[in-house]
Design an enzyme around this catalytic site. Structure first.
Site, PDB file in Angstrom:
ATOM      1  N   GLY A  68      -4.682   0.614  10.147  1.00 28.01           N
ATOM      2  CA  GLY A  68      -3.641   0.069  11.027  1.00 28.01           C
ATOM      3  C   GLY A  68      -3.487  -1.433  10.962  1.00 28.01           C
ATOM      4  O   GLY A  68      -2.618  -1.999  11.599  1.00 28.01           O
TER       5      GLY A  68
ATOM      6  N   ASP B 264       1.015   1.865   9.126  1.00 30.42           N
ATOM      7  CA  ASP B 264       0.615   1.070  10.297  1.00 30.42           C
ATOM      8  C   ASP B 264       1.686   1.056  11.390  1.00 30.42           C
ATOM      9  O   ASP B 264       1.380   0.736  12.541  1.00 30.42           O
ATOM     10  CB  ASP B 264       0.321  -0.380   9.886  1.00 30.42           C
ATOM     11  CG  ASP B 264      -0.724  -0.474   8.787  1.00 30.42           C
ATOM     12  OD1 ASP B 264      -1.514   0.475   8.641  1.00 30.42           O
ATOM     13  OD2 ASP B 264      -0.738  -1.498   8.076  1.00 30.42           O
TER      14      ASP B 264
ATOM     15  N   GLU C 100      -9.323  -0.387  12.654  1.00 33.86           N
ATOM     16  CA  GLU C 100     -10.038  -1.293  11.741  1.00 33.86           C
ATOM     17  C   GLU C 100      -9.891  -2.761  12.144  1.00 33.86           C
ATOM     18  O   GLU C 100     -10.737  -3.588  11.825  1.00 33.86           O
ATOM     19  CB  GLU C 100      -9.551  -1.092  10.303  1.00 33.86           C
ATOM     20  CG  GLU C 100      -8.072  -1.411  10.118  1.00 33.86           C
ATOM     21  CD  GLU C 100      -7.566  -1.218   8.702  1.00 33.86           C
ATOM     22  OE1 GLU C 100      -8.362  -0.894   7.809  1.00 33.86           O
ATOM     23  OE2 GLU C 100      -6.341  -1.393   8.497  1.00 33.86           O
TER      24      GLU C 100
ATOM     25  N   ASP D  79       5.979  -5.134   5.511  1.00 31.49           N
ATOM     26  CA  ASP D  79       6.408  -6.493   5.862  1.00 31.49           C
ATOM     27  C   ASP D  79       6.279  -7.463   4.685  1.00 31.49           C
ATOM     28  O   ASP D  79       7.155  -8.304   4.471  1.00 31.49           O
ATOM     29  CB  ASP D  79       5.676  -7.010   7.107  1.00 31.49           C
ATOM     30  CG  ASP D  79       4.161  -6.844   7.025  1.00 31.49           C
ATOM     31  OD1 ASP D  79       3.680  -6.243   6.042  1.00 31.49           O
ATOM     32  OD2 ASP D  79       3.475  -7.321   7.938  1.00 31.49           O
ATOM     33  N   GLY D  80       5.205  -7.316   3.871  1.00 31.29           N
ATOM     34  CA  GLY D  80       5.026  -8.194   2.716  1.00 31.29           C
ATOM     35  C   GLY D  80       6.153  -8.007   1.709  1.00 31.29           C
ATOM     36  O   GLY D  80       6.726  -8.982   1.203  1.00 31.29           O
TER      37      GLY D  80
ATOM     38  N   ARG E 115      -3.868   7.772   3.838  1.00 26.80           N
ATOM     39  CA  ARG E 115      -2.692   7.372   3.061  1.00 26.80           C
ATOM     40  C   ARG E 115      -2.255   8.408   2.041  1.00 26.80           C
ATOM     41  O   ARG E 115      -1.157   8.320   1.487  1.00 26.80           O
ATOM     42  CB  ARG E 115      -2.987   6.056   2.347  1.00 26.80           C
ATOM     43  CG  ARG E 115      -3.130   4.865   3.267  1.00 26.80           C
ATOM     44  CD  ARG E 115      -2.269   3.718   2.830  1.00 26.80           C
ATOM     45  NE  ARG E 115      -2.486   3.348   1.452  1.00 26.80           N
ATOM     46  CZ  ARG E 115      -3.049   2.202   1.056  1.00 26.80           C
ATOM     47  NH1 ARG E 115      -3.457   1.335   1.958  1.00 26.80           N
ATOM     48  NH2 ARG E 115      -3.171   1.928  -0.208  1.00 26.80           N
TER      49      ARG E 115
ATOM     50  N   GLY F 245       0.835  -1.203   0.000  1.00 26.69           N
ATOM     51  CA  GLY F 245       0.000   0.000   0.000  1.00 26.69           C
ATOM     52  C   GLY F 245       0.865   1.246   0.000  1.00 26.69           C
ATOM     53  O   GLY F 245       1.951   1.244   0.581  1.00 26.69           O
TER      54      GLY F 245
HETATM   55  O1  F6P Z   1      -1.016  -1.514   5.444  1.00 28.89           O
HETATM   56  C1  F6P Z   1      -1.471  -0.251   5.115  1.00 28.89           C
HETATM   57  C2  F6P Z   1      -2.970  -0.231   4.988  1.00 28.89           C
HETATM   58  O2  F6P Z   1      -3.375   1.089   4.714  1.00 28.89           O
HETATM   59  C3  F6P Z   1      -3.730  -0.795   6.180  1.00 28.89           C
HETATM   60  O3  F6P Z   1      -3.791   0.117   7.239  1.00 28.89           O
HETATM   61  C4  F6P Z   1      -5.052  -1.134   5.542  1.00 28.89           C
HETATM   62  O4  F6P Z   1      -5.712  -2.188   6.208  1.00 28.89           O
HETATM   63  C5  F6P Z   1      -4.656  -1.598   4.176  1.00 28.89           C
HETATM   64  O5  F6P Z   1      -3.392  -1.038   3.899  1.00 28.89           O
HETATM   65  C6  F6P Z   1      -5.640  -1.207   3.096  1.00 28.89           C
HETATM   66  O6  F6P Z   1      -5.214  -1.752   1.911  1.00 28.89           O
HETATM   67  P1  F6P Z   1      -5.887  -1.446   0.506  1.00 28.89           P
HETATM   68  O7  F6P Z   1      -5.285  -0.168   0.000  1.00 28.89           O
HETATM   69  O8  F6P Z   1      -5.515  -2.610  -0.300  1.00 28.89           O
HETATM   70  O9  F6P Z   1      -7.363  -1.285   0.727  1.00 28.89           O
END
Ligand code: F6P
Length: 368
Positions: A191, A148, A243, A124-125, A294, A13
């Site tokens: 988070g 996060d 969340e 981490d991924g 974000r 992300g």
């Molecule tokens: O890991 C970052 C994050 O923004 C998390 O807080 C959230 O659960 C996830 O990515 C959302 O991912 P996406 O952009 O795939 O909806």
């Protein structure tokens, strides 16, 4: 002597400060070390398929092209959280999705481009993927990112500070309208499985209840807090819900789960509202901040941290220290083994100082 060719990519992300890392690494790499720097499109996607161009494909970065990006949100390279070359998502003949291993293509294309190193900016991924690619012979340096803040090997990831700032501002705004209408306002923040954003923003934004994944909640103590406030003349309350928050003996609220991606967390705030509604004599409203956390320009703190990470990553590459991830420890930039970084997650310590501070100022976590 031939110039060193270094690739840089952003994975997972997005988060505020990605461009500032690119800016720092490219400026150091080109101006100080004379490299050529290739920006790879959409994480490893641009290395899996060199013809990939959605929207523009891989691009050679220059001092000129990175000059305006320091303060910009997002990533000029694009990103993806479905580009794991070891579990690459493909559509089967019957229309369903499956995964295949295309990591050999990444290795082949890395050689074809005559690259000598890769800087991988991710969470981490991405670090787990980086570790597997290192094992296949690709020299990689990692840079930790995620709003996060859930990576154990660094004191802080860039992007977190900005996300907390956005969530705090949202709580401030929501409190104004909560007070006007004598309502209970629930604000759901991101988070994943870590409650750092909720905890920090909750304290900074004066929340009355903070629900985080690390402290499973019951609704009764939250209802008691709301009622006690009303009895004391504070006719409104603000509740921040991570969340990933889960009720005692329950699980986090999960939405869709696509192949090659993490399950989406959704509905935590609404679930609290549904449960709490019948227990209190107040109107409830739910705000889900989602991806607002974000986007946008990174905070000063995140810009400085990101540029420091970019510089440190370039220096690790120049020194040939591969398999390392830059990290912040005790205010100093250092590095740790990527293997270590990809293995250890960080969570809020339910017995830690910050949780104690919140409790001391009267915040409930729904557990007591
Ligand atoms: O890991 C970052 C994050 O923004 C998390 O807080 C959230 O659960 C996830 O990515 C959302 O991912 P996406 O952009 O795939 O909806």
């Amino acid at each position: 002597m031939a110039k060193k060719r270094v690739a840089i990519m952003t994975g997972g992300g997005d988060c505020p400060g990605l461009n500032a890392v690119i800016y720092g690494a490219v400026r150091v790499g080109i101006a100080r070390y004379g490299w050529e720097v290739l920006g790879v499109e959409d994480a490893t996607r641009g290395l899996i398929d060199l013809a990939y161009a959605f929207p523009h494909g891989n691009q050679w970065l220059t001092l000129e092209s990175v000059r305006p990006i320091l303060s910009r949100g997002g990533t000029i390279l694009g990103t993806s959280n479905r580009s794991d070359p070891f579990n690459f998502v493909v559509r089967n003949a019957d229309g369903t999705e499956g995964t295949i291993d295309v990591s050999d293509r990444v290795v082949e294309n890395f050689k074809k481009l005559d690259l000598s190193a890769l800087i991988s900016i991710g969470g981490d991924g991405s670090m787990r993927i980086a570790k597997l690619l290192i094992d296949k012979g690709i020299p990689i340096v990692g840079v930790p990112k995620t709003i996060d803040n859930d990576l154990a090997s660094t004191d802080q990831t860039f992007g977190f500070d900005t996300a907390v700032q956005i969530a705090t501002e949202a709580l401030d705004r929501v409190r104004d309208t909560a007070e006007s209408h004598d309502r209970v306002m629930i604000v759901e923040v991101m988070g994943r499985d870590a409650g750092f954003i909720a905890l920090h923003a909750g304290i900074a934004g004066g929340a009355d209840a903070i629900l985080i994944p690390e402290i499973p909640y019951r609704l009764e103590p939250i209802a008691e807090t709301v009622k006690a406030r009303r009895a004391a003349g504070q006719t409104y309350s603000v509740i921040v819900v991570a969340e990933g928050a889960k009720p005692k003996d329950g699980q986090a609220s999960v939405g869709e789960h696509k192949a090659g991606a993490m399950p989406r967390l959704m509905g935590a705030g609404m679930r609290v509202a549904d449960g709490l509604g019948p227990m209190i004599a107040a109107e409830l409203r739910v705000t889900v901040l989602g991806h607002i956390q974000r986007g946008g320009s990174p905070s000063n703190y995140d810009r400085v941290l990101a540029v420091r990470y970019g510089q440190a990553a370039a220096e690790l590459v120049e020194r040939g220290e591969f398999g390392r991830m830059v990290a912040l420890r005790g205010g100093e930039i250092t590095s740790v083994a990527i293997a270590e970084a990809s293995a250890a997650n960080k969570r809020v310590d339910p017995r830690g100082q910050l949780v104690s501070t919140a409790r001391a100022i009267g915040v409930t976590f729904g557990d007591e």
